[in-house]
Enzyme design. Structure first.
Site, short mmCIF file in Angstrom:
data_model
loop_
_atom_site.label_atom_id
_atom_site.label_comp_id
_atom_site.label_asym_id
_atom_site.label_seq_id
_atom_site.Cartn_x
_atom_site.Cartn_y
_atom_site.Cartn_z
N LYS A 228 -3.74 0.47 -0.87
CA LYS A 228 -2.34 0.59 -1.51
C LYS A 228 -2.45 -0.18 -2.85
O LYS A 228 -3.01 0.33 -3.71
CB LYS A 228 -1.24 0.35 -0.69
CG LYS A 228 -1.35 1.46 0.60
CD LYS A 228 -0.19 1.04 1.72
CE LYS A 228 -0.04 1.97 2.71
NZ LYS A 228 -1.15 2.37 3.53
N HIS B 18 1.96 -2.70 3.39
CA HIS B 18 2.80 -2.72 2.26
C HIS B 18 3.27 -4.07 1.71
O HIS B 18 4.13 -4.07 0.79
CB HIS B 18 3.98 -1.75 2.63
CG HIS B 18 3.55 -0.18 2.56
ND1 HIS B 18 3.47 0.61 1.78
CD2 HIS B 18 3.27 0.48 3.77
CE1 HIS B 18 3.09 1.78 2.05
NE2 HIS B 18 3.05 1.85 3.35
N SER C 110 7.17 0.87 6.22
CA SER C 110 6.82 1.68 5.24
C SER C 110 7.53 2.87 4.85
O SER C 110 7.73 3.44 3.90
CB SER C 110 5.33 2.41 5.69
OG SER C 110 5.79 2.91 7.02
#
Length: 391
Positions: free
Chosen positions: A239, A208, A180
């Site tokens: 996300k 991610h 990240s």
């Protein structure tokens, strides 16, 4: 009376070091451009990779779920039961990830705590990349397992740790899929080969990578064609999926075990129906169109190349996470502040999130940024970078 003097002293020290940062209060929803103190600002720190937070199908799904189920779920699922929408979403999520089963948690953080805390005991060992996310580190700390840490993506050190771990009952290798803070991708094929060689489990946190890597955003396991060889896939719904929540994609035996053992699942109220419906809709959007992910990568490639051409250090970035490495914490925050004056919100990240000498302003590129947006940010970077003699 409680004495908070020591806390106040620590806060003052943060201010002296330039690391103190108040929360930013926005006056509009998550989007490429947002309103801050009545001013339109380009948002370049959001994990909303695909812009799904405002997708019409997701908003419609949330409204319909509220009409049908109300705004809450009532309790934990082992007490009040599981809503049918929660059940069917987990089936859909498992199909999407290519696993037998999936179990949803309240966040990616609690997913790591619940899974690692349930699986690891005093007779086990966990082998972890040094740059793994804080939720992994905290999840490991909750266990009595033995711990070994290998230097970032150093496969020789990983193999040495595996060789030295033969006497443990369970051996689990843990890595982020995409890291990240640096935006680089784990060498998952080599990790899997080494784990198989030494009879260890592979645990990947795809926070991610979900919605970013792999066909239709299925993640790092799909990206490398490793289905059936990665035992545990952790993901977030907060996300690229555009809402909130976390999950583990795994086999049915592990899911059944976690339902009875994972403390965040057992002792915290389940995801609310509107959020479940929103996530359900997002997975279907991903499966039906790859245009958003193509646009995301087109934007990321363009922006990274232009930032590097300006003379900035983007470290190991190879994904839409693009850090500009500054170093000194105070200088990092000053750089971030100058960018905001130019109309670009890109948050400075300093110790303890990264090493003291690795402060960076982290940009996250999304599919909703236009070429004009990216050029606007590049112009701001040029001005601020020149002013601080960073380029």
């Amino acid at each position: 009376m409680a004495d908070w003097n020591t806390l106040e002293q620590e806060l003052e020290q943060l201010k002296k070091e330039g690391r103190y940062r108040p929360l930013t209060v926005w006056e509009s929803g998550s989007n490429a451009w947002m309103t801050l103190k009545g001013r339109s600002v380009l948002q370049m720190s959001s994990n909303n990779y695909l812009g799904l937070t405002n997708h019409p199908r997701m908003k419609k799904a949330a409204i319909q779920a509220i009409d049908k189920y109300g705004v809450g779920s009532g309790s934990v699922r082992t007490i009040t039961g599981t809503l049918d929408i929660q059940h069917y979403f987990e089936l859909e999520l498992a199909r999407f990830k290519g696993t037998e089963a999936a179990l949803v948690f309240q966040s990616g953080f609690t997913a790591n705590q619940g899974v690692l805390g349930s699986l690891l005991g005093a007779e086990d060992v966990v082998i972890s990349d040094e740059l793994n996310h804080a939720s992994i580190i905290d999840g490991i700390r909750l266990t009595k397992a033995h711990r070994k840490v290998f230097a970032h993506k150093n496969m020789d050190q990983l193999e040495a740790a595996l060789q030295a771990s033969a006497g443990f009952k369970k051996r689990i290798v843990v890595t982020d899929g995409v890291f990240s803070m640096d935006g680089d991708i784990a060498p998952l094929p080599t990790i899997v080969e080494l784990a198989e060689k030494y009879d260890a489990f592979v645990y990947v946190d795809d926070a991610h990578a979900s919605g970013v890597l792999g066909k239709n955003g299925k993640g790092s396991t799909d990206h490398f064609g490793l289905h059936g060889r990665v035992h545990i896939q952790i993901g977030t719904l907060s996300k690229a999926i555009g809402a909130v929540g976390g999950y583990v994609a795994c086999d049915q035996i592990l899911k059944d075990y976690l339902i009875h053992k994972a403390r965040p699942f057992l002792f915290s109220t389940s995801q609310v129906p509107a959020v479940t419906a929103t996530c359900f809709a997002a997975i279907r959007v991903l499966q039906q169109s790859g245009d958003l992910i193509e646009k995301l990568w087109e934007n990321a490639t363009y922006f990274r190349s232009k930032v590097q051409a300006l003379g900035f250090n983007t470290g190991m970035s190879e994904t839409p996470i693009i850090p500009i490495i500054v170093g000194n914490p105070a200088l990092t925050m000053k750089f971030s502040d100058l960018l905001l004056q130019e109309g670009v919100f890109a948050q400075g990240i300093v110790y303890p999130t990264v090493a003291m000498d690795k402060g960076r302003v982290r940009f996250i590129i999304t599919a909703k940024h236009t070429r004009e947006d990216l050029d606007f940010a590049l112009n701001a970077l040029h001005h601020a970078g020149r002013q601080l003699s960073l380029i």
